[in-house]
Design a protein around this motif. Structure first.
Motif, PDB file in Angstrom:
ATOM      1  N   UNK A 100       0.774  -1.234   0.000  1.00 61.59           N
ATOM      2  CA  UNK A 100       0.000   0.000   0.000  1.00 61.59           C
ATOM      3  C   UNK A 100       0.806   1.286   0.000  1.00 61.59           C
ATOM      4  N   UNK A 101       1.960   1.277  -0.627  1.00 66.36           N
ATOM      5  CA  UNK A 101       2.757   2.513  -0.673  1.00 66.36           C
ATOM      6  C   UNK A 101       2.011   3.585  -1.463  1.00 66.36           C
ATOM      7  N   UNK A 102       2.257   4.825  -1.098  1.00 64.77           N
ATOM      8  CA  UNK A 102       1.638   5.960  -1.779  1.00 64.77           C
ATOM      9  C   UNK A 102       2.531   6.564  -2.848  1.00 64.77           C
ATOM     10  N   UNK A 103       3.801   6.141  -2.886  1.00 63.28           N
ATOM     11  CA  UNK A 103       4.737   6.596  -3.922  1.00 63.28           C
ATOM     12  C   UNK A 103       5.908   5.624  -3.945  1.00 63.28           C
ATOM     13  N   UNK A 104       6.546   5.520  -5.115  1.00 66.06           N
ATOM     14  CA  UNK A 104       7.740   4.692  -5.269  1.00 66.06           C
ATOM     15  C   UNK A 104       8.852   5.546  -5.848  1.00 66.06           C
ATOM     16  N   UNK A 105       9.983   5.573  -5.158  1.00 61.27           N
ATOM     17  CA  UNK A 105      11.200   6.202  -5.671  1.00 61.27           C
ATOM     18  C   UNK A 105      12.118   5.064  -6.094  1.00 61.27           C
ATOM     19  N   UNK A 106      12.503   5.036  -7.368  1.00 60.85           N
ATOM     20  CA  UNK A 106      13.255   3.894  -7.881  1.00 60.85           C
ATOM     21  C   UNK A 106      14.454   4.314  -8.721  1.00 60.85           C
ATOM     22  N   UNK A 107      15.590   3.725  -8.403  1.00 60.16           N
ATOM     23  CA  UNK A 107      16.790   3.824  -9.224  1.00 60.16           C
ATOM     24  C   UNK A 107      16.878   2.487  -9.958  1.00 60.16           C
ATOM     25  N   UNK A 108      16.488   2.428 -11.218  1.00 57.10           N
ATOM     26  CA  UNK A 108      16.297   1.139 -11.883  1.00 57.10           C
ATOM     27  C   UNK A 108      17.588   0.389 -12.197  1.00 57.10           C
ATOM     28  N   UNK A 109      17.551  -0.926 -11.996  1.00 58.09           N
ATOM     29  CA  UNK A 109      18.645  -1.791 -12.428  1.00 58.09           C
ATOM     30  C   UNK A 109      18.728  -1.773 -13.942  1.00 58.09           C
ATOM     31  N   UNK A 110      17.579  -1.953 -14.569  1.00 56.25           N
ATOM     32  CA  UNK A 110      17.470  -1.995 -16.027  1.00 56.25           C
ATOM     33  C   UNK A 110      16.449  -0.943 -16.428  1.00 56.25           C
ATOM     34  N   UNK A 111      16.921   0.101 -17.093  1.00 55.78           N
ATOM     35  CA  UNK A 111      16.040   1.232 -17.411  1.00 55.78           C
ATOM     36  C   UNK A 111      14.908   0.841 -18.348  1.00 55.78           C
ATOM     37  N   UNK A 112      15.133  -0.143 -19.206  1.00 60.00           N
ATOM     38  CA  UNK A 112      14.081  -0.592 -20.122  1.00 60.00           C
ATOM     39  C   UNK A 112      13.069  -1.461 -19.390  1.00 60.00           C
ATOM     40  N   UNK A 113      13.556  -2.417 -18.619  1.00 58.36           N
ATOM     41  CA  UNK A 113      12.670  -3.323 -17.888  1.00 58.36           C
ATOM     42  C   UNK A 113      11.834  -2.572 -16.857  1.00 58.36           C
ATOM     43  N   UNK A 114      12.354  -1.465 -16.350  1.00 57.61           N
ATOM     44  CA  UNK A 114      11.635  -0.703 -15.325  1.00 57.61           C
ATOM     45  C   UNK A 114      10.348  -0.091 -15.847  1.00 57.61           C
ATOM     46  N   UNK A 115      10.166  -0.052 -17.168  1.00 58.53           N
ATOM     47  CA  UNK A 115       8.920   0.476 -17.725  1.00 58.53           C
ATOM     48  C   UNK A 115       7.725  -0.322 -17.220  1.00 58.53           C
ATOM     49  N   UNK A 116       7.921  -1.624 -17.002  1.00 60.03           N
ATOM     50  CA  UNK A 116       6.833  -2.460 -16.471  1.00 60.03           C
ATOM     51  C   UNK A 116       6.453  -2.017 -15.074  1.00 60.03           C
ATOM     52  N   UNK A 117       7.453  -1.664 -14.268  1.00 60.30           N
ATOM     53  CA  UNK A 117       7.184  -1.195 -12.905  1.00 60.30           C
ATOM     54  C   UNK A 117       6.398   0.108 -12.952  1.00 60.30           C
ATOM     55  N   UNK A 118       6.778   0.990 -13.868  1.00 59.27           N
ATOM     56  CA  UNK A 118       6.062   2.267 -14.015  1.00 59.27           C
ATOM     57  C   UNK A 118       4.601   2.015 -14.359  1.00 59.27           C
ATOM     58  N   UNK A 119       4.360   1.145 -15.338  1.00 59.54           N
ATOM     59  CA  UNK A 119       2.974   0.881 -15.751  1.00 59.54           C
ATOM     60  C   UNK A 119       2.171   0.231 -14.629  1.00 59.54           C
ATOM     61  N   UNK A 120       2.769  -0.714 -13.927  1.00 56.27           N
ATOM     62  CA  UNK A 120       2.063  -1.386 -12.835  1.00 56.27           C
ATOM     63  C   UNK A 120       1.666  -0.394 -11.742  1.00 56.27           C
ATOM     64  N   UNK A 121       2.617   0.461 -11.379  1.00 51.26           N
ATOM     65  CA  UNK A 121       2.349   1.434 -10.317  1.00 51.26           C
ATOM     66  C   UNK A 121       1.302   2.448 -10.745  1.00 51.26           C
ATOM     67  N   UNK A 122       1.464   3.000 -11.940  1.00 49.64           N
ATOM     68  CA  UNK A 122       0.526   4.022 -12.395  1.00 49.64           C
ATOM     69  C   UNK A 122      -0.874   3.467 -12.588  1.00 49.64           C
ATOM     70  N   UNK A 123      -0.992   2.177 -12.941  1.00 50.58           N
ATOM     71  CA  UNK A 123      -2.317   1.564 -13.086  1.00 50.58           C
ATOM     72  C   UNK A 123      -3.042   1.484 -11.749  1.00 50.58           C
ATOM     73  N   UNK A 124      -2.271   1.533 -10.658  1.00 49.84           N
ATOM     74  CA  UNK A 124      -2.859   1.509  -9.317  1.00 49.84           C
ATOM     75  C   UNK A 124      -2.883   2.899  -8.682  1.00 49.84           C
TER      76      UNK A 124
END
Length: 359
Positions: A100-124
């Motif tokens: 239930x986090x209200x925000x995510x601050x992320x330094x991505x391991x893989x800048x391309x793969x992190x797009x999935x994390x962005x989409x998952x978070x923004x969808x919620x």
């Protein structure tokens, strides 16, 4: 790459963010329009990429946590380090969302793969703040970093100027960062802008998987075998790859040529003082860590902070770093309070510190 609108004052921007955060606190106390369930006891995730760079555990994490505690004493930080594993970072982000986090601050391991994390978070409905490394494929809600392309050009130009002053003749090696890190790509572009037309031949370059000092050392060892004394300088993209580079020359029984770095790690400061490393970049982690906390807190209150720059269609803050060499290390790192003599001037480094007036 999208055009970057450059900022004018790093510290002014931090002040603006701080002012915005305080204004947000007032709005929240007065019953602002953000529907966050109350930022006073919210959770925020702080997801860092690797352990190869010591800065994340030693600086980024405690500085971010301290600023969040100052802004929001009841808020909690969920900290995770992915140890250079993109799949692990995906799992950590999913776990943070489930908590239930209200925000995510992320330094991505893989800048391309992190797009999935962005989409998952923004969808919620959870905002993503990209930290230090951008996420080009899918725009995050905000991006906070030092200007990575500028970092590359600054360390490269500093080396070129030094070699010209020394009337060096020969070529340069270029040790880049991870091929999966978009920030490393920007640093690489910056290095090329300084090196390509410098008059020094680029003998070879290498994209270092996971920013690994060991892999950098192995590659540089091979180049020493091939080029030998023709190598008059090495542009290493960070202090970790610089350490691997320096180790390769020492293992080969060669004098270490001028080697660049980036991050101003304590070990790098010691190498500069001793004369093993030529330069590094001071980009005080306190600036970006605190700015990230302030922006995250604004998002957690339902606000949408505006960036002063734009990179990859993402509102951004891009702070300007400082090149550090033996000539200015006392002023930049010690007189400013970023480092202390007590933590740097130990053992074999005490004499060098004394010669530079660091005490």
């Amino acid at each position: 790459m999208k055009r970057i609108k450059m900022r004018t004052s790093a510290f002014a921007a931090v002040a603006i963010l701080a002012t915005s955060a305080l204004a947000g606190c007032g709005a929240d106390a007065a019953g602002g329009d953000g529907d966050t369930g109350g930022a006073a006891d919210a959770k925020v995730a702080f997801l860092m990429p690797d352990l190869a760079s010591t800065r994340y555990e030693q600086q980024d994490k405690p500085l971010f946590e301290a600023k969040m505690k100052e802004l929001c004493p009841g808020c909690s930080v969920i900290y995770q380090n992915a140890d250079s594993d993109a799949a692990k970072q995906q799992q950590q982000a999913s776990s943070a969302l489930a908590q239930g986090v209200k925000a995510i601050v992320i330094d991505p391991v893989d800048s391309t793969a992190a797009a999935t994390i962005v989409r998952d978070a923004q969808s919620q409905g959870v905002p993503i703040i990209a930290y230090d490394r951008p996420i080009p494929a899918t725009p995050a809600d905000y991006y906070i970093s030092f200007d990575n392309e500028k970092i590359g050009s600054m360390i490269g130009q500093s080396l070129v100027d030094h070699l010209k002053a020394e009337k060096a003749e020969g070529g340069i090696l270029q040790v880049n960062g991870s091929p999966t890190d978009a920030a490393a790509g920007l640093i690489k572009q910056g290095i090329h802008s300084a090196v390509d037309d410098s008059g020094f031949k680029l003998l070879a370059e290498y994209d270092t998987p996971d920013w690994s000092p060991e892999k950098a050392q192995t590659w540089v060892s091979g180049q020493i075998t091939q080029f030998g004394d023709d190598i008059v300088g090495v542009v290493a993209a960070n202090d970790g790859t610089a350490s691997g580079t320096i180790a390769a020359f020492k293992a080969a029984g060669k004098d270490v040529p001028p080697v660049t770095g980036n991050d101003a790690e304590i070990a790098a400061a010691q190498r500069i003082i001793k004369g093993d490393q030529y330069n590094t970049i001071s980009k005080p982690i306190k600036i970006v860590a605190e700015a990230a906390a302030e922006v995250a807190y604004q998002f957690m209150q339902g606000e949408k902070p505006e960036g002063k720059d734009t990179l990859y269609d993402t509102p951004s803050e891009l702070f300007v770093p400082t090149v550090v060499t033996k000539e200015n290390i006392k002023e930049v790192l010690f007189d400013s309070g970023i480092m202390t003599a007590g933590e740097v001037c130990t053992g074999d480094y005490a004499e060098g510190c004394a010669e530079l007036g660091i005490q």
